[in-house]
Design a protein around this motif. Sequence first.
Motif, PDB file in Angstrom:
ATOM      1  N   ASN A  46       0.426  -1.621  -0.578  1.00  0.00           N
ATOM      2  CA  ASN A  46      -0.080  -0.266   0.011  1.00  0.00           C
ATOM      3  C   ASN A  46       0.980   1.033  -0.205  1.00  0.00           C
ATOM      4  O   ASN A  46       1.242   1.475   1.291  1.00  0.00           O
ATOM      5  CB  ASN A  46      -0.311  -0.032   0.857  1.00  0.00           C
ATOM      6  N   PRO A  47       0.783   2.031  -0.904  1.00  0.00           N
ATOM      7  CA  PRO A  47       1.392   3.405  -1.162  1.00  0.00           C
ATOM      8  C   PRO A  47       1.638   4.104   0.567  1.00  0.00           C
ATOM      9  O   PRO A  47       2.849   4.728   0.291  1.00  0.00           O
ATOM     10  CB  PRO A  47       0.792   3.821  -2.645  1.00  0.00           C
ATOM     11  N   LEU A  48       0.226   3.885   0.129  1.00  0.00           N
ATOM     12  CA  LEU A  48      -0.175   5.254   1.633  1.00  0.00           C
ATOM     13  C   LEU A  48       0.710   4.614   3.245  1.00  0.00           C
ATOM     14  O   LEU A  48       1.237   5.586   3.494  1.00  0.00           O
ATOM     15  CB  LEU A  48      -1.491   5.129   1.796  1.00  0.00           C
ATOM     16  N   ALA A  49       0.520   3.722   3.047  1.00  0.00           N
ATOM     17  CA  ALA A  49       1.127   2.374   4.245  1.00  0.00           C
ATOM     18  C   ALA A  49       2.645   3.284   4.287  1.00  0.00           C
ATOM     19  O   ALA A  49       3.741   3.140   5.394  1.00  0.00           O
ATOM     20  CB  ALA A  49       0.859   1.565   4.273  1.00  0.00           C
ATOM     21  N   LEU A  50       3.380   3.284   2.620  1.00  0.00           N
ATOM     22  CA  LEU A  50       4.940   2.934   3.255  1.00  0.00           C
ATOM     23  C   LEU A  50       5.494   4.211   3.697  1.00  0.00           C
ATOM     24  O   LEU A  50       6.207   5.003   3.842  1.00  0.00           O
ATOM     25  CB  LEU A  50       5.626   2.264   1.507  1.00  0.00           C
ATOM     26  N   TYR A  51       4.958   5.591   2.901  1.00  0.00           N
ATOM     27  CA  TYR A  51       4.813   6.834   2.790  1.00  0.00           C
ATOM     28  C   TYR A  51       4.105   6.811   4.256  1.00  0.00           C
ATOM     29  O   TYR A  51       5.675   7.956   5.131  1.00  0.00           O
ATOM     30  CB  TYR A  51       3.328   7.764   1.612  1.00  0.00           C
ATOM     31  N   ILE A  52       3.216   6.398   5.085  1.00  0.00           N
ATOM     32  CA  ILE A  52       3.096   6.861   6.960  1.00  0.00           C
ATOM     33  C   ILE A  52       4.884   6.722   7.127  1.00  0.00           C
ATOM     34  O   ILE A  52       5.069   6.624   8.369  1.00  0.00           O
ATOM     35  CB  ILE A  52       1.763   6.167   7.448  1.00  0.00           C
ATOM     36  N   ILE A  53       5.071   4.523   7.195  1.00  0.00           N
ATOM     37  CA  ILE A  53       5.666   4.972   7.953  1.00  0.00           C
ATOM     38  C   ILE A  53       7.162   5.531   7.449  1.00  0.00           C
ATOM     39  O   ILE A  53       8.287   5.445   8.652  1.00  0.00           O
ATOM     40  CB  ILE A  53       6.184   3.031   7.510  1.00  0.00           C
ATOM     41  N   GLY A  54       7.653   5.722   6.230  1.00  0.00           N
ATOM     42  CA  GLY A  54       8.293   6.256   6.344  1.00  0.00           C
ATOM     43  C   GLY A  54       8.626   7.899   6.596  1.00  0.00           C
ATOM     44  O   GLY A  54       9.472   8.218   7.328  1.00  0.00           O
ATOM     45  N   LYS A  55       7.797   8.745   6.679  1.00  0.00           N
ATOM     46  CA  LYS A  55       7.769  10.046   7.393  1.00  0.00           C
ATOM     47  C   LYS A  55       7.984   9.859   8.595  1.00  0.00           C
ATOM     48  O   LYS A  55       8.146  10.602   9.044  1.00  0.00           O
ATOM     49  CB  LYS A  55       6.026  10.699   7.219  1.00  0.00           C
ATOM     50  N   PHE A  56       7.111   8.914   9.609  1.00  0.00           N
ATOM     51  CA  PHE A  56       7.250   8.602  10.850  1.00  0.00           C
ATOM     52  C   PHE A  56       8.645   8.599  10.981  1.00  0.00           C
ATOM     53  O   PHE A  56       9.905   9.281  11.918  1.00  0.00           O
ATOM     54  CB  PHE A  56       6.462   7.416  11.194  1.00  0.00           C
ATOM     55  N   ILE A  57       9.366   7.606  10.338  1.00  0.00           N
ATOM     56  CA  ILE A  57      10.835   7.394  10.508  1.00  0.00           C
ATOM     57  C   ILE A  57      11.598   8.635  10.789  1.00  0.00           C
ATOM     58  O   ILE A  57      12.177   8.847  11.343  1.00  0.00           O
ATOM     59  CB  ILE A  57      11.724   6.518  10.696  1.00  0.00           C
ATOM     60  N   VAL A  58      11.344   8.886   9.772  1.00  0.00           N
ATOM     61  CA  VAL A  58      12.589   9.817   9.118  1.00  0.00           C
ATOM     62  C   VAL A  58      11.720  11.260  10.370  1.00  0.00           C
ATOM     63  O   VAL A  58      12.971  12.058  10.343  1.00  0.00           O
ATOM     64  CB  VAL A  58      12.576  10.523   7.653  1.00  0.00           C
ATOM     65  N   THR A  59      10.479  11.659  10.035  1.00  0.00           N
ATOM     66  CA  THR A  59      10.716  12.978  11.140  1.00  0.00           C
ATOM     67  C   THR A  59      11.174  12.530  12.488  1.00  0.00           C
ATOM     68  O   THR A  59      11.405  13.632  13.050  1.00  0.00           O
ATOM     69  CB  THR A  59       8.691  12.911  10.663  1.00  0.00           C
ATOM     70  N   PHE A  60      10.520  11.765  12.645  1.00  0.00           N
ATOM     71  CA  PHE A  60      11.239  11.621  14.549  1.00  0.00           C
ATOM     72  C   PHE A  60      12.327  11.413  14.922  1.00  0.00           C
ATOM     73  O   PHE A  60      12.920  11.841  15.932  1.00  0.00           O
ATOM     74  CB  PHE A  60      10.824   9.994  14.616  1.00  0.00           C
ATOM     75  N   ILE A  61      13.017  10.717  13.595  1.00  0.00           N
ATOM     76  CA  ILE A  61      14.420  10.972  13.991  1.00  0.00           C
ATOM     77  C   ILE A  61      15.308  12.296  14.086  1.00  0.00           C
ATOM     78  O   ILE A  61      16.094  12.919  14.728  1.00  0.00           O
ATOM     79  CB  ILE A  61      15.569  10.118  12.582  1.00  0.00           C
ATOM     80  N   MET A  62      14.770  13.107  12.985  1.00  0.00           N
ATOM     81  CA  MET A  62      14.837  14.947  12.708  1.00  0.00           C
ATOM     82  C   MET A  62      14.850  15.630  14.054  1.00  0.00           C
ATOM     83  O   MET A  62      15.317  16.680  14.340  1.00  0.00           O
ATOM     84  CB  MET A  62      14.410  15.219  11.645  1.00  0.00           C
ATOM     85  N   LEU A  63      13.044  14.917  14.243  1.00  0.00           N
ATOM     86  CA  LEU A  63      12.801  15.694  15.101  1.00  0.00           C
ATOM     87  C   LEU A  63      13.309  15.834  16.341  1.00  0.00           C
ATOM     88  O   LEU A  63      13.534  16.798  17.563  1.00  0.00           O
ATOM     89  CB  LEU A  63      11.611  15.195  15.244  1.00  0.00           C
ATOM     90  N   SER A  64      13.761  14.564  16.818  1.00  0.00           N
ATOM     91  CA  SER A  64      14.554  14.574  18.265  1.00  0.00           C
ATOM     92  C   SER A  64      15.840  14.656  17.974  1.00  0.00           C
ATOM     93  O   SER A  64      16.217  15.397  19.015  1.00  0.00           O
ATOM     94  CB  SER A  64      14.662  12.477  18.040  1.00  0.00           C
ATOM     95  N   LEU A  65      16.734  14.686  17.134  1.00  0.00           N
ATOM     96  CA  LEU A  65      18.171  15.554  17.392  1.00  0.00           C
ATOM     97  C   LEU A  65      17.307  17.025  17.125  1.00  0.00           C
ATOM     98  O   LEU A  65      18.815  17.574  17.940  1.00  0.00           O
ATOM     99  CB  LEU A  65      18.758  15.169  15.434  1.00  0.00           C
ATOM    100  N   LEU A  66      16.416  17.852  16.126  1.00  0.00           N
ATOM    101  CA  LEU A  66      16.649  18.765  16.620  1.00  0.00           C
ATOM    102  C   LEU A  66      16.656  19.471  17.657  1.00  0.00           C
ATOM    103  O   LEU A  66      16.342  21.007  18.562  1.00  0.00           O
ATOM    104  CB  LEU A  66      15.960  19.197  15.202  1.00  0.00           C
ATOM    105  N   LEU A  67      14.823  19.535  18.503  1.00  0.00           N
ATOM    106  CA  LEU A  67      14.954  19.257  19.956  1.00  0.00           C
ATOM    107  C   LEU A  67      15.800  18.924  20.958  1.00  0.00           C
ATOM    108  O   LEU A  67      15.841  20.032  21.489  1.00  0.00           O
ATOM    109  CB  LEU A  67      13.620  18.646  20.224  1.00  0.00           C
ATOM    110  N   LEU A  68      16.326  18.424  20.203  1.00  0.00           N
ATOM    111  CA  LEU A  68      18.157  17.701  21.576  1.00  0.00           C
ATOM    112  C   LEU A  68      19.126  19.561  21.369  1.00  0.00           C
ATOM    113  O   LEU A  68      19.487  19.723  22.016  1.00  0.00           O
ATOM    114  CB  LEU A  68      18.492  16.922  21.718  1.00  0.00           C
ATOM    115  N   LEU A  69      19.099  19.868  20.086  1.00  0.00           N
ATOM    116  CA  LEU A  69      19.955  20.677  19.898  1.00  0.00           C
ATOM    117  C   LEU A  69      19.035  22.335  19.901  1.00  0.00           C
ATOM    118  O   LEU A  69      19.809  22.878  20.669  1.00  0.00           O
ATOM    119  CB  LEU A  69      20.010  21.655  18.244  1.00  0.00           C
ATOM    120  N   LEU A  70      17.699  22.307  20.186  1.00  0.00           N
ATOM    121  CA  LEU A  70      17.062  23.329  20.767  1.00  0.00           C
ATOM    122  C   LEU A  70      17.417  23.974  22.462  1.00  0.00           C
ATOM    123  O   LEU A  70      17.278  24.438  22.512  1.00  0.00           O
ATOM    124  CB  LEU A  70      15.418  23.237  20.568  1.00  0.00           C
ATOM    125  N   SER A  71      17.111  22.239  22.646  1.00  0.00           N
ATOM    126  CA  SER A  71      17.250  22.422  24.912  1.00  0.00           C
ATOM    127  C   SER A  71      18.527  23.085  25.001  1.00  0.00           C
ATOM    128  O   SER A  71      18.833  23.123  26.323  1.00  0.00           O
ATOM    129  CB  SER A  71      17.242  21.201  24.720  1.00  0.00           C
TER     130      SER A  71
END
Length: 130
Positions: A46-71
Amino acid sequence: MKTTAKIFLTSLIATTLFVFIDALIHFFTPLKVISSKYSIIPFINNPLALYIIGKFIVTFIMLSLLLLLLSKAKLKELTGYSVITLLIVSLLELRYMFDPYYGILWHAINFISHYIELLGSLYLAKLVMK
């Protein structure tokens, strides 16, 4: 709760909200703009399921790193969240820029939509974590 754990939990909540809102928009939109030429996960076609999985993984990693830097930075919360959102959405949009299928208007609408979704998700996650 330790600061690092709080940052990761905030990132998890914000990412979940962001991806859920975006998935709903893509699921209910009349235009089927998500397609998949190949699947990196063999049992998911399912293309939408793949999109959701990929977006979740990438966003979580980037957001975690950037929030750590912001702190560690001395930025106001609104400024920091806006910069983080701008960086993540810009990086997420890069994948569309090389696809001739999408036009300039679509890029603008998609960017604005993702920006509002992620910034709102960050603030909601922050409220939940208080």
